[in-house]
Design a protein around this motif. Structure first.
Motif, PDB file in Angstrom:
ATOM      1  N   GLU A   1       0.818  -1.209   0.000  1.00  0.00           N
ATOM      2  CA  GLU A   1       0.000   0.000   0.000  1.00  0.00           C
ATOM      3  C   GLU A   1       0.852   1.259   0.000  1.00  0.00           C
ATOM      4  OE1 GLU A   1      -2.438  -0.556   3.419  1.00  0.00           O
ATOM      5  OE2 GLU A   1      -3.803  -1.962   2.424  1.00  0.00           O
ATOM      6  N   GLY A   2       2.033   1.186   0.613  1.00  0.00           N
ATOM      7  CA  GLY A   2       2.926   2.335   0.643  1.00  0.00           C
ATOM      8  C   GLY A   2       3.812   2.449  -0.580  1.00  0.00           C
ATOM      9  N   GLY A   3       3.702   1.494  -1.513  1.00  0.00           N
ATOM     10  CA  GLY A   3       4.528   1.515  -2.711  1.00  0.00           C
ATOM     11  C   GLY A   3       5.990   1.202  -2.458  1.00  0.00           C
ATOM     12  N   LEU A   4       6.278   0.567  -1.314  1.00  0.00           N
ATOM     13  CA  LEU A   4       7.667   0.263  -0.977  1.00  0.00           C
ATOM     14  C   LEU A   4       8.193  -0.928  -1.755  1.00  0.00           C
ATOM     15  CD1 LEU A   4       7.481   0.783   2.893  1.00  0.00           C
ATOM     16  CD2 LEU A   4       8.233   2.406   1.144  1.00  0.00           C
ATOM     17  N   ILE A   5       7.320  -1.900  -2.036  1.00  0.00           N
ATOM     18  CA  ILE A   5       7.677  -3.046  -2.865  1.00  0.00           C
ATOM     19  C   ILE A   5       6.517  -3.312  -3.815  1.00  0.00           C
ATOM     20  CG2 ILE A   5       9.196  -4.111  -1.138  1.00  0.00           C
ATOM     21  CD1 ILE A   5       6.923  -6.047  -0.480  1.00  0.00           C
ATOM     22  N   PRO A   6       6.785  -3.851  -5.015  1.00  0.00           N
ATOM     23  CA  PRO A   6       5.694  -4.130  -5.956  1.00  0.00           C
ATOM     24  C   PRO A   6       4.874  -5.327  -5.514  1.00  0.00           C
ATOM     25  CG  PRO A   6       7.774  -4.921  -6.843  1.00  0.00           C
ATOM     26  CD  PRO A   6       8.111  -4.185  -5.576  1.00  0.00           C
ATOM     27  N   SER A   7       3.602  -5.317  -5.873  1.00  0.00           N
ATOM     28  CA  SER A   7       2.756  -6.474  -5.608  1.00  0.00           C
ATOM     29  C   SER A   7       3.190  -7.624  -6.508  1.00  0.00           C
ATOM     30  CB  SER A   7       1.291  -6.116  -5.886  1.00  0.00           C
ATOM     31  OG  SER A   7       0.454  -7.222  -5.671  1.00  0.00           O
ATOM     32  N   PRO A   8       3.306  -8.847  -5.968  1.00  0.00           N
ATOM     33  CA  PRO A   8       3.809  -9.967  -6.767  1.00  0.00           C
ATOM     34  C   PRO A   8       2.750 -10.516  -7.719  1.00  0.00           C
ATOM     35  CG  PRO A   8       3.177 -10.749  -4.618  1.00  0.00           C
ATOM     36  CD  PRO A   8       2.980  -9.259  -4.588  1.00  0.00           C
ATOM     37  N   GLU A   9       3.205 -11.284  -8.696  1.00  0.00           N
ATOM     38  CA  GLU A   9       2.278 -11.945  -9.613  1.00  0.00           C
ATOM     39  C   GLU A   9       1.523 -13.064  -8.904  1.00  0.00           C
ATOM     40  OE1 GLU A   9       2.377 -14.351 -13.896  1.00  0.00           O
ATOM     41  OE2 GLU A   9       4.193 -13.441 -13.076  1.00  0.00           O
ATOM     42  N   HIS A  10       2.198 -13.753  -7.996  1.00  0.00           N
ATOM     43  CA  HIS A  10       1.591 -14.862  -7.254  1.00  0.00           C
ATOM     44  C   HIS A  10       1.950 -14.744  -5.777  1.00  0.00           C
ATOM     45  CE1 HIS A  10       0.603 -17.035 -10.975  1.00  0.00           C
ATOM     46  NE2 HIS A  10       1.811 -16.685 -11.387  1.00  0.00           N
ATOM     47  N   MET A  11       1.024 -15.152  -4.911  1.00  0.00           N
ATOM     48  CA  MET A  11       1.301 -15.333  -3.492  1.00  0.00           C
ATOM     49  C   MET A  11       1.050 -16.788  -3.139  1.00  0.00           C
ATOM     50  SD  MET A  11      -0.035 -12.106  -1.258  1.00  0.00           S
ATOM     51  CE  MET A  11      -1.762 -12.320  -1.660  1.00  0.00           C
ATOM     52  N   ILE A  12       1.951 -17.345  -2.339  1.00  0.00           N
ATOM     53  CA  ILE A  12       1.760 -18.710  -1.828  1.00  0.00           C
ATOM     54  C   ILE A  12       1.405 -18.598  -0.359  1.00  0.00           C
ATOM     55  CG2 ILE A  12       2.802 -20.959  -1.427  1.00  0.00           C
ATOM     56  CD1 ILE A  12       4.641 -20.491  -3.760  1.00  0.00           C
ATOM     57  N   SER A  13       0.156 -18.921  -0.035  1.00  0.00           N
ATOM     58  CA  SER A  13      -0.284 -18.903   1.357  1.00  0.00           C
ATOM     59  C   SER A  13       0.209 -20.158   2.059  1.00  0.00           C
ATOM     60  CB  SER A  13      -1.812 -18.826   1.422  1.00  0.00           C
ATOM     61  OG  SER A  13      -2.259 -19.044   2.743  1.00  0.00           O
ATOM     62  N   LEU A  14       0.731 -19.979   3.264  1.00  0.00           N
ATOM     63  CA  LEU A  14       1.217 -21.110   4.053  1.00  0.00           C
ATOM     64  C   LEU A  14       0.199 -21.586   5.077  1.00  0.00           C
ATOM     65  CD1 LEU A  14       4.798 -19.689   4.724  1.00  0.00           C
ATOM     66  CD2 LEU A  14       4.060 -21.161   2.840  1.00  0.00           C
ATOM     67  N   ALA A  15      -1.012 -21.018   5.028  1.00  0.00           N
ATOM     68  CA  ALA A  15      -1.993 -21.235   6.091  1.00  0.00           C
ATOM     69  C   ALA A  15      -2.452 -22.678   6.216  1.00  0.00           C
ATOM     70  CB  ALA A  15      -3.199 -20.325   5.873  1.00  0.00           C
ATOM     71  N   ARG A  16      -2.401 -23.452   5.137  1.00  0.00           N
ATOM     72  CA  ARG A  16      -2.929 -24.822   5.180  1.00  0.00           C
ATOM     73  C   ARG A  16      -1.863 -25.881   5.416  1.00  0.00           C
ATOM     74  NH1 ARG A  16      -7.841 -25.301   0.736  1.00  0.00           N
ATOM     75  NH2 ARG A  16      -8.967 -23.413   1.362  1.00  0.00           N
ATOM     76  N   ILE A  17      -0.616 -25.486   5.607  1.00  0.00           N
ATOM     77  CA  ILE A  17       0.449 -26.462   5.829  1.00  0.00           C
ATOM     78  C   ILE A  17       0.290 -27.041   7.229  1.00  0.00           C
ATOM     79  CG2 ILE A  17       2.926 -26.840   5.885  1.00  0.00           C
ATOM     80  CD1 ILE A  17       1.892 -26.009   3.157  1.00  0.00           C
ATOM     81  N   PRO A  18       0.124 -28.353   7.374  1.00  0.00           N
ATOM     82  CA  PRO A  18      -0.105 -28.948   8.704  1.00  0.00           C
ATOM     83  C   PRO A  18       1.055 -28.699   9.663  1.00  0.00           C
ATOM     84  CG  PRO A  18      -0.602 -30.528   6.944  1.00  0.00           C
ATOM     85  CD  PRO A  18       0.084 -29.356   6.296  1.00  0.00           C
TER      86      PRO A  18
END
Length: 303
Positions: free
Chosen positions: A48-65
């Motif tokens: 939101e602050g423009g400090l880094i670009p938004s990536p093409e893909h995000m990998i969520s780690l939320a479901r890793i047991p």
């Protein structure tokens, strides 16, 4: 599984692997055009602050047991990288790590801590948990290109300074060897041994503020009144946290005394490697780290 972020067809796409094997295959397929995300509180602020670009893909780690669990494995405390910060404050097992709990209490606001994770705080490279975890001799478990590997937190931080980190590595857990703690396990405490721990953070305002300086102190005074174990770390701002071995050696095996507060502060100030920016000069940060350590030691021994 993949879902588009922020509406149909929008980018980045959010991938949600179900286990480490799927995660490994996914990161190989995406070939670097992604970032990992858990709570994503810092990432969202940076985008939101423009400090880094938004990536093409995000990998969520939320479901890793297992990545959100806190448990004992022999004499090691294991904290899953996706453990929410607020749980780090309330979890009964983590009461053995008061420095970590004190550090987490200083981070952001409760609403943020309900979402943010300890792993995200660590991999930011500048999180306020880092000095506390350094004082506990923390080890990090990573999924790397070669499989699961352990690295000390200290060596991982040095990798950020010399450029040897692999950004594709995934933090799985934080592990604390309890047999190296001074008296966190009361059953192993020698009679009349005394534990000294304190954490201090200085920011530009009292709460919800990035730190200018953070320090952590952990030690044990033996039955003869001398320091048996000492671990001291400092960090803050965008600089890398570090252990202060010269400051530790100043105390180790010496008789614990209020007179040590002033030389400890002086030694720590000289030893701490930091930087200056628009918020504070290098000398201010170094002097403040020394002052916080000296004052903390004086207060702890005066009680």
């Amino acid at each position: 599984m993949v879902i588009p972020a922020y509406g149909s067809g929008a980018k980045p796409s959010v991938w949600q692997p179900e286990d480490l094997e799927e995660l490994r295959m996914l990161r190989n397929r995406l070939n670097g055009s992604f970032c990992y995300a858990a709570g994503a509180t810092l990432l969202r602020t940076q985008w939101e602050g423009g400090l880094i670009p938004s990536p093409e893909h995000m990998i969520s780690l939320a479901r890793i047991p297992g990545t959100s669990d806190v448990y004992m494995d022999g004499d090691r405390m294991v904290i899953g990288a996706l453990t929410r910060l607020n749980r780090c404050i309330t979890d009964e097992l983590l009461h053995h790590l008061p420095l970590l709990q004190e550090a987490v209490k200083t981070i952001a606001a409760p609403s943020i801590r309900n979402v943010a994770t300890i792993g995200g705080n660590i991999v930011s490279g500048v999180g306020d948990t880092l000095p506390a975890l350094l004082a506990y001799n923390a080890e990090l478990q990573w999924m790397t290109d070669e499989g699961l590997e352990f690295r000390t937190l200290d060596s991982w931080l040095r990798g950020g300074r010399d450029g040897s980190r692999n950004p594709s590595d995934v933090l799985i857990s934080i592990q604390i060897p309890l047999n190296k703690l001074p008296v966190s396990n009361p059953k192993n405490q020698e009679p009349d041994a005394r534990e000294i721990t304190f954490f201090r953070k200085l920011g530009r305002r009292e709460t919800f503020s990035a730190s200018l300086v953070t320090i952590a102190f952990r030690g044990e005074i033996d039955t003869d009144g001398r320091w048996k174990k000492v671990a001291i770390a400092a960090g803050g701002g965008s600089g890398a946290a570090m252990r202060l071995p010269a400051s530790e050696q100043l105390l180790l095996r010496e008789e614990a005394s209020l007179m040590q507060a002033e030389p400890l502060g002086r030694t720590a100030s000289a030893e701490f490697v930091t930087y200056g920016d628009v918020f504070a000069t290098e000398q201010y940060r170094k002097q403040t780290a020394g002052n916080l350590l000296g004052a903390g030691l004086w207060e702890a021994l005066y009680r």
